[in-house]
Design an enzyme around this catalytic site. Structure first.
Site, PDB file in Angstrom:
ATOM      1  N   LYS A  22      37.392  33.057  43.851  1.00  0.00           N
ATOM      2  CA  LYS A  22      38.793  32.623  43.788  1.00  0.00           C
ATOM      3  C   LYS A  22      39.736  33.800  44.073  1.00  0.00           C
ATOM      4  CE  LYS A  22      40.804  32.212  39.530  1.00  0.00           C
ATOM      5  NZ  LYS A  22      42.020  33.018  39.396  1.00  0.00           N
ATOM      6  N   ASN A  23      39.485  34.914  43.383  1.00  0.00           N
ATOM      7  CA  ASN A  23      40.434  36.020  43.452  1.00  0.00           C
ATOM      8  C   ASN A  23      40.311  36.862  44.724  1.00  0.00           C
ATOM      9  OD1 ASN A  23      41.597  35.135  41.137  1.00  0.00           O
ATOM     10  ND2 ASN A  23      40.580  36.616  39.790  1.00  0.00           N
ATOM     11  N   ARG A  94      50.270  31.181  39.367  1.00  0.00           N
ATOM     12  CA  ARG A  94      50.751  32.547  39.130  1.00  0.00           C
ATOM     13  C   ARG A  94      50.572  33.422  40.384  1.00  0.00           C
ATOM     14  NH1 ARG A  94      52.952  37.199  36.685  1.00  0.00           N
ATOM     15  NH2 ARG A  94      51.735  38.889  37.529  1.00  0.00           N
ATOM     16  N   CYS A 118      51.583  32.533  31.669  1.00  0.00           N
ATOM     17  CA  CYS A 118      50.551  31.517  31.496  1.00  0.00           C
ATOM     18  C   CYS A 118      49.906  31.775  30.145  1.00  0.00           C
ATOM     19  CB  CYS A 118      49.537  31.513  32.609  1.00  0.00           C
ATOM     20  SG  CYS A 118      48.300  32.746  32.473  1.00  0.00           S
ATOM     21  N   ARG A 123      53.105  37.423  31.858  1.00  0.00           N
ATOM     22  CA  ARG A 123      52.674  37.882  33.182  1.00  0.00           C
ATOM     23  C   ARG A 123      53.931  38.305  33.954  1.00  0.00           C
ATOM     24  NH1 ARG A 123      47.670  35.176  34.325  1.00  0.00           N
ATOM     25  NH2 ARG A 123      47.310  36.644  35.996  1.00  0.00           N
ATOM     26  N   PRO A 124      54.475  39.476  33.624  1.00  0.00           N
ATOM     27  CA  PRO A 124      55.707  39.914  34.282  1.00  0.00           C
ATOM     28  C   PRO A 124      55.489  40.221  35.768  1.00  0.00           C
ATOM     29  CG  PRO A 124      54.852  41.634  32.849  1.00  0.00           C
ATOM     30  CD  PRO A 124      53.956  40.458  32.670  1.00  0.00           C
ATOM     31  N   ILE A 125      56.590  40.294  36.537  1.00  0.00           N
ATOM     32  CA  ILE A 125      56.475  40.658  37.957  1.00  0.00           C
ATOM     33  C   ILE A 125      57.333  41.873  38.284  1.00  0.00           C
ATOM     34  CG2 ILE A 125      55.813  38.351  38.794  1.00  0.00           C
ATOM     35  CD1 ILE A 125      58.799  38.059  39.687  1.00  0.00           C
ATOM     36  N   ASP A 126      57.688  42.648  37.225  1.00  0.00           N
ATOM     37  CA  ASP A 126      58.553  43.817  37.436  1.00  0.00           C
ATOM     38  C   ASP A 126      57.951  44.806  38.434  1.00  0.00           C
ATOM     39  OD1 ASP A 126      56.623  43.981  35.323  1.00  0.00           O
ATOM     40  OD2 ASP A 126      57.431  45.920  34.751  1.00  0.00           O
ATOM     41  N   ASP A 305      38.229  38.950  32.515  1.00  0.00           N
ATOM     42  CA  ASP A 305      37.838  37.568  32.842  1.00  0.00           C
ATOM     43  C   ASP A 305      36.445  37.222  32.311  1.00  0.00           C
ATOM     44  OD1 ASP A 305      40.233  37.331  34.172  1.00  0.00           O
ATOM     45  OD2 ASP A 305      39.396  37.662  36.160  1.00  0.00           O
ATOM     46  N   ILE A 327      43.766  44.019  27.976  1.00  0.00           N
ATOM     47  CA  ILE A 327      44.631  43.739  29.145  1.00  0.00           C
ATOM     48  C   ILE A 327      45.679  42.664  28.836  1.00  0.00           C
ATOM     49  CG2 ILE A 327      44.670  43.179  31.636  1.00  0.00           C
ATOM     50  CD1 ILE A 327      42.728  45.399  31.394  1.00  0.00           C
ATOM     51  N   ARG A 398      40.531  24.724  38.150  1.00  0.00           N
ATOM     52  CA  ARG A 398      41.301  25.740  38.863  1.00  0.00           C
ATOM     53  C   ARG A 398      40.387  26.797  39.472  1.00  0.00           C
ATOM     54  NH1 ARG A 398      44.492  28.858  35.147  1.00  0.00           N
ATOM     55  NH2 ARG A 398      44.476  30.168  36.982  1.00  0.00           N
TER      56      ARG A 398
HETATM   57  N1  EPU Z   1      51.680  43.687  34.704  1.00  0.00           N
HETATM   58  C1  EPU Z   1      52.976  44.051  34.445  1.00  0.00           C
HETATM   59  N2  EPU Z   1      53.916  43.879  35.428  1.00  0.00           N
HETATM   60  C2  EPU Z   1      53.616  43.341  36.653  1.00  0.00           C
HETATM   61  C3  EPU Z   1      52.263  42.961  36.908  1.00  0.00           C
HETATM   62  C4  EPU Z   1      51.324  43.166  35.905  1.00  0.00           C
HETATM   63  O1  EPU Z   1      53.299  44.525  33.354  1.00  0.00           O
HETATM   64  O2  EPU Z   1      54.513  43.206  37.490  1.00  0.00           O
HETATM   65  C5  EPU Z   1      50.675  43.865  33.631  1.00  0.00           C
HETATM   66  C6  EPU Z   1      50.102  42.533  33.129  1.00  0.00           C
HETATM   67  O3  EPU Z   1      50.952  41.908  32.195  1.00  0.00           O
HETATM   68  C7  EPU Z   1      48.780  42.978  32.526  1.00  0.00           C
HETATM   69  C8  EPU Z   1      48.385  44.161  33.417  1.00  0.00           C
HETATM   70  O4  EPU Z   1      49.541  44.537  34.163  1.00  0.00           O
HETATM   71  O5  EPU Z   1      48.972  43.443  31.220  1.00  0.00           O
HETATM   72  C9  EPU Z   1      47.270  43.869  34.366  1.00  0.00           C
HETATM   73  O6  EPU Z   1      47.464  42.617  34.993  1.00  0.00           O
HETATM   74  P1  EPU Z   1      47.189  42.437  36.559  1.00  0.00           P
HETATM   75  O7  EPU Z   1      48.469  42.525  37.285  1.00  0.00           O
HETATM   76  O8  EPU Z   1      46.065  43.305  36.992  1.00  0.00           O
HETATM   77  O9  EPU Z   1      46.721  40.923  36.614  1.00  0.00           O
HETATM   78  P2  EPU Z   1      46.877  40.002  37.837  1.00  0.00           P
HETATM   79  O10 EPU Z   1      46.815  40.811  39.068  1.00  0.00           O
HETATM   80  O11 EPU Z   1      48.038  39.099  37.645  1.00  0.00           O
HETATM   81  C10 EPU Z   1      44.353  39.550  38.343  1.00  0.00           C
HETATM   82  C11 EPU Z   1      43.498  38.320  38.381  1.00  0.00           C
HETATM   83  C12 EPU Z   1      43.274  37.817  36.961  1.00  0.00           C
HETATM   84  C13 EPU Z   1      42.621  38.941  36.152  1.00  0.00           C
HETATM   85  C14 EPU Z   1      43.494  40.198  36.197  1.00  0.00           C
HETATM   86  C15 EPU Z   1      42.875  41.390  35.501  1.00  0.00           C
HETATM   87  C16 EPU Z   1      44.070  37.352  40.509  1.00  0.00           C
HETATM   88  C17 EPU Z   1      44.717  36.242  41.259  1.00  0.00           C
HETATM   89  N3  EPU Z   1      44.151  37.308  39.183  1.00  0.00           N
HETATM   90  O12 EPU Z   1      45.582  39.124  37.749  1.00  0.00           O
HETATM   91  O13 EPU Z   1      42.402  36.706  37.053  1.00  0.00           O
HETATM   92  O14 EPU Z   1      42.461  38.520  34.813  1.00  0.00           O
HETATM   93  O15 EPU Z   1      43.743  40.561  37.573  1.00  0.00           O
HETATM   94  O16 EPU Z   1      41.660  41.700  36.086  1.00  0.00           O
HETATM   95  O17 EPU Z   1      43.454  38.228  41.108  1.00  0.00           O
HETATM   96  C18 EPU Z   1      41.433  34.686  36.355  1.00  0.00           C
HETATM   97  O18 EPU Z   1      40.809  34.696  37.431  1.00  0.00           O
HETATM   98  O19 EPU Z   1      41.193  33.877  35.413  1.00  0.00           O
HETATM   99  C19 EPU Z   1      42.513  35.649  36.175  1.00  0.00           C
HETATM  100  C20 EPU Z   1      43.436  35.519  35.236  1.00  0.00           C
END
Ligand code: EPU
Length: 419
Positions: A22-23, A94, A118, A123-126, A305, A327, A398
């Site tokens: 998926k990812n 997301r 979620c 899940r911020p996007i800053d 995960d 995390i 999903r």
């Molecule tokens: N974070 C921020 N600001 C941002 C982005 C992230 O503070 O703008 C923080 C998050 O809140 C978290 C940390 O950074 O505390 C790490 O999160 P990350 O951004 O790595 O997560 P992600 O990229 O949104 C991907 C996978 C997730 C997986 C995580 C961690 C995808 C589509 N999703 O999410 O997969 O848990 O990395 O490995 O690649 C799943 O498949 O069930 C899933 C949730």
């Protein structure tokens, strides 16, 4: 909404193949926007999240051909004629944030809803928005939406304040068409990232260092389309290994890349797992499991995960351990439902639980809060005595394609009830 009904305690045998990740699939669906040329995606997983991402592309104007039998999806992005992403789809997914960078890089503009949080935590996007600003983009924000635009993107130096998987991928994709050099530091190193970079390089991008913590990208004017094969899903593979151990069964998990499982394999072995590991398979054997504490960590550490199924496994292991979810702050709340089944789990705070095992589990009515907790409930139902019902299985669909049919083939008693 559909539900699963599981009769627990059935031994498993035979082989189960791992599907495309998926990812990894979600990232190529965004990256292909960088070029107007066709992209052919092989070993495609047909799951709710990837189908949602395809629907976003279709709404933008891309042409999509699907061959489910051959697991091939062909996408022609040349007719994309909008810069605004569909609200409903974005709020459901997301990872729709991944579309922002490639849209900005190719069309100079993108408008979308905030993809929101979620159940696994905030899940911020800053980091994405700060990254786009570093490339020279302007950002207009309202309560629910944001618009990013730029006449020209300029290469940037970005040090990620937190290691982020999609953040790293998003900035890497954005940099491909930016003028000049981009240096990304403190990058995530998950296997999906170098695979994406290899594809983009084959199409004409100049990316170095993907898969390490520093990635350098020399911007180019344009890239072509190409062919991408989705890598096996390392999380699905790990979940199936844990399933074999939970069920004290000999099963062969085929079509996987064992080294992509990172710390999971050595930790399972430390906990007593008797595994046979081949180049592209892992075989589980009945094993006496003992408690081993873990803390989740970015790749190649113990994947967040894989934490929910491992937490369940520890309820069946001898001794006491702590699971530290470092995390995401919402990813241990599902353990409440394991407690109703008979598990001995004490929550210390949202990031840590203590487990004492082994304890017998009994079938219960459960609700799947998110994808990885959801599949863990399926495994819990298979481990428990009696019948388990799992509601809200959209969350499981999903990420796991036709999971009940694949589990039935190796001996599980699970059926989907349509409502
Ligand atoms: N974070 C921020 N600001 C941002 C982005 C992230 O503070 O703008 C923080 C998050 O809140 C978290 C940390 O950074 O505390 C790490 O999160 P990350 O951004 O790595 O997560 P992600 O990229 O949104 C991907 C996978 C997730 C997986 C995580 C961690 C995808 C589509 N999703 O999410 O997969 O848990 O990395 O490995 O690649 C799943 O498949 O069930 C899933 C949730």
């Amino acid at each position: 909404m559909d539900k699963f009904i599981i009769q627990g305690g059935k031994k498993l045998s035979g082989s189960i193949a791992v599907n495309g990740a998926k990812n990894s699939a979600l990232k190529i669906l965004a990256a292909l926007i960088l070029s107007p040329d066709k992209c052919v995606i092989k070993n495609f997983p047909f799951i709710e999240d990837t189908l949602g991402a395809i629907a976003i592309l279709e709404k933008l104007g891309a042409k999509v051909e699907i061959n489910r039998e051959e697991k091939i999806v062909t996408i022609d992005p040349s007719k994309i004629n909008k810069t605004e992403l569909d609200d409903l789809l974005v709020r459901r997914l997301r990872s729709s944030i991944l579309f922002a960078g490639p849209m900005l890089a190719r069309f100079g503009k993108v408008k979308m809803y905030h993809p929101g949080g979620c159940f696994i935590g905030r899940r911020p996007i800053d980091i994405f928005l700060d990254g786009f600003k570093a490339f020279g983009a302007d950002i207009k924000m309202s309560e629910d939406e944001f618009e990013v635009s730029a006449k020209e993107l300029k290469g940037a130096n970005i040090f990620f304040p937190k290691i982020t998987v999609t953040g790293t991928e998003a900035m890497m994709m954005t940099a491909v068409l930016a003028k000049g050099k981009t240096i990304l530091q403190n990058c995530a190193m998950e296997p999906e990232i170098p695979v994406l970079a290899d594809y983009l390089n084959k199409c004409g991008a100049k990316i170095k260092g993907a898969g390490t913590s520093i990635i350098e990208i020399e911007g180019v004017d344009k890239i072509s389309g190409g062919e991408f094969t989705v890598i096996p899903d390392r999380i699905e593979a790990g979940t199936f290994v844990i399933m074999g151990l939970l069920m004290q069964s000999e099963i062969k998990i085929e079509n996987c890349i064992p080294e992509h499982l990172g710390a999971l394999i050595p930790i399972l072995q430390e906990a007593g797992a008797n595994l046979e590991i081949g180049n592209d398979y892992i075989k589980t054997k009945p094993s006496e499991m003992k408690a081993v504490s873990v803390m989740t960590h970015e790749y190649p550490g113990f994947a967040t995960d894989a934490q929910p199924p491992y937490t369940l496994l520890m309820t069946q292991a001898h001794g006491q351990c702590i699971i530290h979810e470092a995390i995401f702050e919402g990813r241990l709340f599902f353990t409440d439902q394991l407690v109703t089944m008979g598990a001995n789990i004490i929550m210390c705070d949202p990031h840590r639980v203590v487990i004492n095992g082994p304890t017998k589990l009994f079938g219960k009515k459960l609700t799947s809060p998110d994808l990885r907790a959801g599949i863990t409930m399926v495994l819990a139902g298979m481990t428990a005595e009696g019948q388990t019902t799992i509601e809200n299985i959209y969350q499981i669909d999903r990420g796991y394609e036709k999971i009940e049919e694949r589990l039935q083939k190796i001996g599980a008693d699970i059926k989907r009830v349509k409502e």
